[in-house]
Design a protein around this motif. Structure first.
Motif, PDB file in Angstrom:
ATOM      1  N   PRO A 162       0.777  -1.245   0.000  1.00  0.00           N
ATOM      2  CA  PRO A 162       0.000   0.000   0.000  1.00  0.00           C
ATOM      3  C   PRO A 162       0.809   1.297   0.000  1.00  0.00           C
ATOM      4  O   PRO A 162       0.266   2.347  -0.353  1.00  0.00           O
ATOM      5  CB  PRO A 162      -0.836  -0.118   1.286  1.00  0.00           C
ATOM      6  CG  PRO A 162      -0.907  -1.577   1.565  1.00  0.00           C
ATOM      7  CD  PRO A 162       0.394  -2.135   1.111  1.00  0.00           C
ATOM      8  N   ASN A 163       2.071   1.234   0.373  1.00  0.00           N
ATOM      9  CA  ASN A 163       2.895   2.448   0.382  1.00  0.00           C
ATOM     10  C   ASN A 163       3.850   2.525  -0.818  1.00  0.00           C
ATOM     11  O   ASN A 163       4.689   3.424  -0.885  1.00  0.00           O
ATOM     12  CB  ASN A 163       3.705   2.529   1.675  1.00  0.00           C
ATOM     13  CG  ASN A 163       2.819   2.666   2.897  1.00  0.00           C
ATOM     14  OD1 ASN A 163       1.862   3.442   2.885  1.00  0.00           O
ATOM     15  ND2 ASN A 163       3.126   1.910   3.949  1.00  0.00           N
ATOM     16  N   ASN A 164       3.714   1.598  -1.736  1.00  0.00           N
ATOM     17  CA  ASN A 164       4.634   1.525  -2.873  1.00  0.00           C
ATOM     18  C   ASN A 164       3.912   1.889  -4.172  1.00  0.00           C
ATOM     19  O   ASN A 164       2.942   1.247  -4.555  1.00  0.00           O
ATOM     20  CB  ASN A 164       5.218   0.112  -2.973  1.00  0.00           C
ATOM     21  CG  ASN A 164       6.175  -0.047  -4.139  1.00  0.00           C
ATOM     22  OD1 ASN A 164       6.706   0.925  -4.673  1.00  0.00           O
ATOM     23  ND2 ASN A 164       6.395  -1.279  -4.550  1.00  0.00           N
ATOM     24  N   PHE A 165       4.406   2.926  -4.840  1.00  0.00           N
ATOM     25  CA  PHE A 165       3.862   3.336  -6.134  1.00  0.00           C
ATOM     26  C   PHE A 165       4.782   2.936  -7.283  1.00  0.00           C
ATOM     27  O   PHE A 165       4.476   3.191  -8.441  1.00  0.00           O
ATOM     28  CB  PHE A 165       3.656   4.853  -6.167  1.00  0.00           C
ATOM     29  CG  PHE A 165       2.581   5.345  -5.247  1.00  0.00           C
ATOM     30  CD1 PHE A 165       1.314   5.619  -5.731  1.00  0.00           C
ATOM     31  CD2 PHE A 165       2.818   5.510  -3.886  1.00  0.00           C
ATOM     32  CE1 PHE A 165       0.309   6.067  -4.895  1.00  0.00           C
ATOM     33  CE2 PHE A 165       1.824   5.958  -3.027  1.00  0.00           C
ATOM     34  CZ  PHE A 165       0.561   6.232  -3.528  1.00  0.00           C
ATOM     35  N   GLY A 166       5.913   2.303  -6.941  1.00  0.00           N
ATOM     36  CA  GLY A 166       6.890   1.935  -7.952  1.00  0.00           C
ATOM     37  C   GLY A 166       8.098   2.852  -7.915  1.00  0.00           C
ATOM     38  O   GLY A 166       8.222   3.710  -7.037  1.00  0.00           O
ATOM     39  N   LEU A 167       9.003   2.669  -8.877  1.00  0.00           N
ATOM     40  CA  LEU A 167      10.254   3.426  -8.897  1.00  0.00           C
ATOM     41  C   LEU A 167      10.376   4.265 -10.162  1.00  0.00           C
ATOM     42  O   LEU A 167      10.076   3.795 -11.260  1.00  0.00           O
ATOM     43  CB  LEU A 167      11.453   2.476  -8.843  1.00  0.00           C
ATOM     44  CG  LEU A 167      11.748   1.757  -7.532  1.00  0.00           C
ATOM     45  CD1 LEU A 167      12.869   0.734  -7.745  1.00  0.00           C
ATOM     46  CD2 LEU A 167      12.142   2.750  -6.441  1.00  0.00           C
ATOM     47  N   GLN A 168      10.827   5.482  -9.982  1.00  0.00           N
ATOM     48  CA  GLN A 168      11.213   6.301 -11.128  1.00  0.00           C
ATOM     49  C   GLN A 168      12.716   6.086 -11.308  1.00  0.00           C
ATOM     50  O   GLN A 168      13.528   6.645 -10.592  1.00  0.00           O
ATOM     51  CB  GLN A 168      10.900   7.769 -10.882  1.00  0.00           C
ATOM     52  CG  GLN A 168      11.075   8.634 -12.120  1.00  0.00           C
ATOM     53  CD  GLN A 168      10.452  10.005 -11.941  1.00  0.00           C
ATOM     54  OE1 GLN A 168      10.921  10.786 -11.124  1.00  0.00           O
ATOM     55  NE2 GLN A 168       9.400  10.286 -12.699  1.00  0.00           N
ATOM     56  N   VAL A 169      13.056   5.245 -12.278  1.00  0.00           N
ATOM     57  CA  VAL A 169      14.439   4.813 -12.445  1.00  0.00           C
ATOM     58  C   VAL A 169      15.341   5.960 -12.908  1.00  0.00           C
ATOM     59  O   VAL A 169      16.494   6.066 -12.512  1.00  0.00           O
ATOM     60  CB  VAL A 169      14.514   3.625 -13.435  1.00  0.00           C
ATOM     61  CG1 VAL A 169      15.952   3.264 -13.762  1.00  0.00           C
ATOM     62  CG2 VAL A 169      13.800   2.411 -12.840  1.00  0.00           C
ATOM     63  N   THR A 170      14.798   6.839 -13.768  1.00  0.00           N
ATOM     64  CA  THR A 170      15.569   7.981 -14.255  1.00  0.00           C
ATOM     65  C   THR A 170      14.773   9.251 -14.017  1.00  0.00           C
ATOM     66  O   THR A 170      13.575   9.309 -14.315  1.00  0.00           O
ATOM     67  CB  THR A 170      15.870   7.861 -15.763  1.00  0.00           C
ATOM     68  OG1 THR A 170      16.406   6.568 -16.034  1.00  0.00           O
ATOM     69  CG2 THR A 170      16.868   8.917 -16.214  1.00  0.00           C
ATOM     70  N   ASP A 171      15.416  10.259 -13.483  1.00  0.00           N
ATOM     71  CA  ASP A 171      14.772  11.541 -13.213  1.00  0.00           C
ATOM     72  C   ASP A 171      14.171  12.110 -14.497  1.00  0.00           C
ATOM     73  O   ASP A 171      14.814  12.125 -15.552  1.00  0.00           O
ATOM     74  CB  ASP A 171      15.812  12.513 -12.637  1.00  0.00           C
ATOM     75  CG  ASP A 171      15.255  13.905 -12.461  1.00  0.00           C
ATOM     76  OD1 ASP A 171      14.440  14.103 -11.551  1.00  0.00           O
ATOM     77  OD2 ASP A 171      15.632  14.787 -13.272  1.00  0.00           O
ATOM     78  N   ILE A 172      12.918  12.578 -14.428  1.00  0.00           N
ATOM     79  CA  ILE A 172      12.211  13.030 -15.627  1.00  0.00           C
ATOM     80  C   ILE A 172      12.879  14.255 -16.247  1.00  0.00           C
ATOM     81  O   ILE A 172      12.880  14.425 -17.467  1.00  0.00           O
ATOM     82  CB  ILE A 172      10.721  13.314 -15.304  1.00  0.00           C
ATOM     83  CG1 ILE A 172       9.900  13.417 -16.606  1.00  0.00           C
ATOM     84  CG2 ILE A 172      10.580  14.548 -14.440  1.00  0.00           C
ATOM     85  CD1 ILE A 172       9.756  12.140 -17.357  1.00  0.00           C
TER      86      ILE A 172
END
Length: 583
Positions: free
Chosen positions: A359-369
């Motif tokens: 519930p606290n995990n939305f995934g990972l942004q591997v590279t900064d946008i």
């Protein structure tokens, strides 16, 4: 005149396929027509040829010369190209399609995995351990045991731990990548060599999985690592693994190419040995040590379109300015690739809503946008095609937004931006692909592995509304290109085509999101002409059209109606440049 009439009559008899003696479906002509200066090397006839060319979708015959297609149509339209020494292939009614283009593979990495511990299909913890134990038998103490392909969803979802294999690998460091390439398991020796301890911090864009009471997985700091590393955290161990030798990589190319040909694949879009956490130099080393070597020594077997890490875009630009985009009939310089997020199976794909099971995990942004925007804008302005990995709905939305901004900032042109995977899309996202002219590079067979886990991780409603929207993308006029992501999934276009048509995961009776099922010709086009357009290769490959390279596949079936209804067939033979390459 009388002589020509006699010869003409003889030709009709000679070329009447039903009346010809055959030797393994081939025969040679020992005459040369006086009406043509061009003589075909090969005439293919007496079958159903699907061309993937909208101007002439079907034919029964095709003439090939000097590796390219000379003419396609009815037999009467190609017979004048036959002459002395022309080889004729009697299809005996079988179906021919253009050589398949796999739009997303990791070719050399896949070839290396073929000689390592193979965990694909493992369905129990005990089987997992036994596979590793068997590998230890052949390894010297201190040697790294490498492999992968495991999928924890196959045994109920429990993630493996170093403790599963520590006792049986007491003298060997181990690294076993998950099937998606976004997570890997290291044993305790490997963690020690890499310097990963309780106090090691998670790198940006990655996570070290750790234990708490009851061995429940968490990412909190100071707990003992379980052995699992996600996305960019994998570099902590990968950096310690000895480099693969040039000879091993060359052998891997040969193994991988042979498998591709067996499956009817004549061209691949190779994304390289580039994963989150992997060294960006690997793709360049493979280009110089393996691909250029194979090309110069006549050892290339399939055509490759190469993509390189986006961080090295200026290096690719320099190379293209010196050598052009097409290095030979075998090697094309495609573009650059980057990662927006991770994968669903590793709970690192980036979503607008949290994972149901975390519930606290939305995934990972591997590279900064911001970094992605700057590199994309620079690459695009320099004329390089850009491909970005995005799986979660938020990751796809962010890349679509970013692409739109780059399109507005740079001049109008035919850029064909790509999104690799595009697996989970928010409402309205599929339409934006068509509006922006974005190519969706998707992998049908991933849905076979993801159907059950997507429902568990996202919930039924989210999974049903936004997963693998192939038909919606096609209806939006998006350029839809099919691939396998091999070795993440098997390299098998005919199976993927059936998957796209039926969408029935293992153990299911009905289709997953039946409204997204595709018809056969659309699926074939996604593996041929659309795949070619998605990487700017449509002038050379993708359809059986005059002037293009004569890459084609003979299928086992002689019934187009059955093929259209069931999508079932196998590869009988694969031709590259008009020459039989398999079997």
């Amino acid at each position: 005149m009388n002589l020509w009439v006699t010869l003409s009559a003889s030709l009709v008899v000679l070329l009447s396929v039903a009346s010809l003696p055959l030797l393994s479906n081939y025969y040679f002509l020992n005459w040369r027509p006086w009406s043509s200066e061009v003589v075909a090397d090969l005439v293919v006839t007496n079958g159903t040829i699907y061309t993937s060319d909208a101007s002439l979708p079907f034919a029964d015959s095709m003439a090939v010369g000097n590796g390219r297609i000379l003419r396609v149509g009815e037999f009467s339209s190609v017979q004048d190209l036959a002459g002395y020494g022309t080889k004729v292939l009697n299809l005996e009614g079988k179906i021919v399609v253009p050589g398949f283009i796999d739009s997303h593979v990791h070719l050399i990495f896949g070839g290396l995995q073929m000689a390592r511990v193979e965990l694909r299909g493992v369905s129990t913890k005990d089987e997992f351990v036994e596979k590793v134990k068997a590998a230890v038998t052949y390894m010297k103490p201190g040697s790294w045991i490498l492999g992968g392909g495991w999928n924890n969803d196959r045994w109920g979802g429990e993630l493996p731990m170093a403790s599963w294999i520590d006792e049986i690998t007491a003298e060997n460091p181990v690294w076993l990548s998950r099937i998606d390439g976004h997570m890997g398991l290291a044993n305790s020796i490997a963690l020690k060599i890499a310097g990963v301890t309780n106090t090691t911090r998670d790198p940006k864009g990655g996570a070290i999985m750790r234990k708490t009471n009851g061995d429940k997985y968490t990412a909190s700091l100071h707990a003992e690592p379980t052995g699992l590393l996600i996305d960019s955290a994998m570099k902590l161990v990968l950096a310690s693994i000895p480099a693969v030798s040039v000879d091993e990589r060359r052998e891997a190319l040969n193994r991988a190419s042979s498998l591709a040909l067996m499956r009817g694949v004549t061209t691949v879009v190779d994304m390289g040995r580039y994963f989150p956490g992997a060294a960006i130099e690997s793709s360049w080393e493979d280009f110089s040590d393996v691909y250029r070597w194979a090309d110069q020594t006549g050892k290339m077997m399939i055509r490759v379109c190469l993509y390189f890490p986006m961080a090295t875009w200026s290096r690719l630009l320099d190379l293209r300015e010196k050598m052009g985009r097409k290095l030979s009939q075998w090697i094309y310089l495609g573009g650059v690739k980057a990662f927006a997020d991770g994968s669903l199976g590793s709970n690192s794909a980036l979503f607008h809503e949290a994972y149901l099971d975390e519930p606290n995990n939305f995934g990972l942004q591997v590279t900064d946008i911001g970094s992605l925007f700057n590199m994309t804008a620079s690459s695009d302005k320099s004329g390089l095609q850009v491909a970005i990995h995005a799986i979660g709905d938020r990751a796809n939305d962010e890349i679509l937004d970013m692409y739109k901004s780059v399109i507005s900032a740079n001049e109008k042109k035919d850029r064909r931006f790509r999104i690799e995977h595009a697996q989970h899309l928010a409402s309205g996202a599929a339409a934006r692909f068509g509006e922006l002219g974005i190519a969706a590079s998707v992998q049908p067979d991933h849905l076979l592995d993801d159907a059950d886990s997507a429902i568990k991780k996202l919930g039924l409603d989210r999974a049903q509304k936004g997963s693998y929207l192939f038909q919606s993308l096609l209806a939006s006029n998006a350029l839809l290109a099919f691939g396998s992501d091999w070795p993440v999934a098997d390299i098998n276009p005919l199976n993927s085509i059936k998957t796209a048509m039926k969408r029935i995961p293992p153990g299911w009776e009905n289709a997953w999101i039946s409204s997204e099922c595709m018809k056969l010709t659309d699926a074939l086009n996604a593996y041929t002409i659309s795949a070619a357009r998605a990487c700017f290769l449509e002038n050379d490959v993708g359809s059986l059209s005059p002037g293009k390279l004569a890459d084609f596949v003979v299928l086992s079936t002689d019934s187009w109606n059955e093929f259209m209804a069931e999508g079932s067939a196998s590869v009988a033979a694969t031709y590259v440049g008009g020459r039989q390459a398999y079997p």
